[in-house]
Structure formats: C-alpha cells, structure tokens
Design a protein around this motif. Structure first.
Motif, PDB file in Angstrom:
ATOM      1  N   ALA A 186       0.808  -1.216   0.000  1.00  0.00           N
ATOM      2  CA  ALA A 186       0.000   0.000   0.000  1.00  0.00           C
ATOM      3  C   ALA A 186       0.841   1.267   0.000  1.00  0.00           C
ATOM      4  N   SER A 187       2.078   1.191   0.493  1.00  0.00           N
ATOM      5  CA  SER A 187       2.922   2.385   0.524  1.00  0.00           C
ATOM      6  C   SER A 187       3.495   2.721  -0.843  1.00  0.00           C
ATOM      7  N   LYS A 188       3.513   1.778  -1.761  1.00  0.00           N
ATOM      8  CA  LYS A 188       3.988   2.028  -3.125  1.00  0.00           C
ATOM      9  C   LYS A 188       3.262   1.113  -4.115  1.00  0.00           C
ATOM     10  N   PRO A 189       1.954   1.390  -4.326  1.00  0.00           N
ATOM     11  CA  PRO A 189       1.142   0.493  -5.158  1.00  0.00           C
ATOM     12  C   PRO A 189       1.611   0.387  -6.600  1.00  0.00           C
ATOM     13  N   ALA A 190       2.073   1.482  -7.203  1.00  0.00           N
ATOM     14  CA  ALA A 190       2.495   1.417  -8.610  1.00  0.00           C
ATOM     15  C   ALA A 190       3.680   0.485  -8.773  1.00  0.00           C
ATOM     16  N   GLY A 191       4.615   0.521  -7.853  1.00  0.00           N
ATOM     17  CA  GLY A 191       5.762  -0.382  -7.915  1.00  0.00           C
ATOM     18  C   GLY A 191       5.345  -1.821  -7.756  1.00  0.00           C
TER      19      GLY A 191
END
Length: 113
Positions: free
Chosen positions: A53-58
C-alpha cells in the motif's frame, strides 16, 4: 508565465496530486484461476495480499505486464494456465513464490480445499 508567487501554488498542486496517487490503483476483486484436473482445489488470487500500500504502482509493475498481461484482454484472449511445473521454472507465480515468498509445501496457502 510562472512567477515566484506561483511556485508555492504549483508545489501544493503537485504534492496534492501525489497524495491522490497513493490511493491508486483501484484493485480488481478476487480472481478465480482456471482449475486443472490435477488441482487439489480452486486458487483465488487477491491483489490486496500482493500490493504494498505504501507504493502500489511499484507493486503492479513487479508482475504487470512481464508475468501477467492486464491490458487488451478480451473473451477471445487465451490465458495460460498456471501450473506447478511452470512455477518451479520461475514462471507466473513462481517468479516470487518458492523464492522471495512462501514455498509450495502448504497447498492450503493457495488452494481452497
């Protein structure tokens, strides 16, 4: 023309847009995978268990589109079946599972029995 007075406003807009982007993407619901005759039970894939959730695109680009196509899928598009033999070769789910994520020893981790 951008003036010094505009810079704080532009920065606020950019930061606000970045905050909105944190809520993206809208993840699909549970996906039931095709069950082969040898499967001990249905496998249901849940994106929310695989996305940081802290870096969904990655999180998305770890699998899409290299391992799993997501765009252009239609009723006529052939979807390859996920198999243990393929996973053991590092294909599909086996790119992480059996290496960076849990192994294949406990069938109930993926298969509903």
């Amino acid at each position: 023309m951008i003036t010094r007075k505009c810079i704080p406003m532009l920065a606020a807009l950019l930061l606000g847009g970045a905050a909105l982007a944190d809520d993206l993407p809208n993840l699909p619901g549970a996906l039931k995978l095709a069950q082969s005759g040898e499967s001990p039970g249905v496998v249901t894939f849940n994106h929310d268990m695989h996305v940081d959730a802290s870096k969904p695109a990655g999180s998305c680009t770890a699998c899409h589109p290299r391992l799993f196509r997501i765009l252009g899928r239609s009723a006529t598009t052939k979807v390859s079946t996920v198999t243990h033999a393929g996973m053991e070769k590092g294909e599909s789910c086996g790119a992480c599972h059996g290496k960076a994520a849990f192994d294949f020893e406990d069938c109930t981790m993926c298969h509903a029995m």
